[in-house]
Write an enzyme that holds these catalytic residues in place. Structure first.
Site, PDB file in Angstrom:
ATOM      1  N   ALA A  27       0.802  -1.225   0.000  1.00  0.00           N
ATOM      2  CA  ALA A  27       0.000   0.000   0.000  1.00  0.00           C
ATOM      3  C   ALA A  27       0.832   1.270   0.000  1.00  0.00           C
ATOM      4  CB  ALA A  27      -0.932   0.001   1.212  1.00  0.00           C
ATOM      5  N   THR A  57       6.117  -2.085   3.701  1.00  0.00           N
ATOM      6  CA  THR A  57       7.393  -2.234   4.406  1.00  0.00           C
ATOM      7  C   THR A  57       7.953  -0.896   4.897  1.00  0.00           C
ATOM      8  OG1 THR A  57       8.596  -2.108   2.306  1.00  0.00           O
ATOM      9  CG2 THR A  57       8.013  -4.308   3.110  1.00  0.00           C
ATOM     10  N   TYR A  89      11.329 -12.005 -11.902  1.00  0.00           N
ATOM     11  CA  TYR A  89      10.107 -11.192 -11.884  1.00  0.00           C
ATOM     12  C   TYR A  89       9.090 -11.707 -12.907  1.00  0.00           C
ATOM     13  CZ  TYR A  89       7.253  -6.912 -11.853  1.00  0.00           C
ATOM     14  OH  TYR A  89       6.223  -6.009 -11.755  1.00  0.00           O
TER      15      TYR A  89
END
Length: 239
Positions: free
Chosen positions: A9, A33, A147
């Protein structure tokens, strides 16, 4: 009033997601984080929002996210798996840690969170899971084997879970952004960026709010006949 859990977020797209859901009256449980950015979110949206700093590499912290969210708001109705990291390297030079960390955050954490949350959705016979993928999954970007693998897998598991829970009033979809105007774009060389944008038929970068709006639609009642899909928000970069 529905409850939404948003991971990642504190990033660019994450902030757009928090904004659109808050504006529309949802209860939001946000994780990330960055302590300072989470504090800023809490100060900006002092009602209907709670935050928790979490490391998605740690299974116990993932479990704590769901437990704490349930304690604050009750059943999670909408899960948005937005968190993701990159640790780029050429495949031949990629370290095991770079591979494992990206797969663990971008794929395995999504698996664990969805598994924990979807049980209550099944009981409630309603739910929305939206996974954030990337056009890298389709393009196969050089230097991003980890990724690309994680995002390709997310698109695949989205279809399987969607198939398994479709009769329970739960939809599971992906939103796959292309070139979006976030902080990371500022780090790209301008000549390289212009070269990349030349491949976008619309001829510009996307806006955070355009991604957030796509996610919001897939979380709504109006999207109830859409499941197992990858919605590409990319200006036509891939078709």
């Amino acid at each position: 009033m529905k409850n939404v859990l948003i991971t990642g977020a504190t990033g660019g797209i994450g902030s757009g997601l928090v904004s659109i859901f808050h504006k529309n009256g949802y209860n939001i449980f946000a994780t990330g984080t960055n302590t300072e950015k989470l504090k800023s979110l809490k100060e900006k949206y002092n009602e209907r929002l709670d935050c928790l700093k979490s490391d998605l590499l740690d299974k116990s912290q993932i479990e704590r996210i769901v437990k704490t969210a349930n304690e604050h708001f009750g059943t999670i109705h909408i899960l948005i798996n937005n968190a993701g990291i990159t640790k780029d390297n050429l495949f031949i030079r990629m370290k095991d840690q770079e591979w494992n960390d990206v797969l663990n955050v971008n794929l395995n954490a999504n698996y664990l969170l969805t598994k924990l949350v979807i049980k209550d959705m099944i009981k409630s016979k309603w739910g929305r899971v939206i996974n954030i993928s990337s056009d890298a999954a389709k393009l196969g970007n050089s230097g991003q084997a980890n990724y690309v693998a994680s995002k390709s897998a997310i698109e695949g598991i989205t279809r399987t879970i969607a198939n398994e829970v479709a009769t329970r009033g739960i939809t599971v979809n992906c939103v796959s952004p292309g070139f979006i105007k976030t902080d990371i774009i500022e780090t790209i060389n301008k000549d390289r960026l212009n070269s990349m944008l030349a491949n976008v038929p619309i001829g510009r970068m996307g806006d955070i709010n355009e991604v957030a709006s796509a996610v919001f639609f897939l979380s709504s009642e109006e999207s109830s006949y859409i499941t197992g899909q990858v919605l590409r928000v990319n200006g036509g970069l891939t078709m």
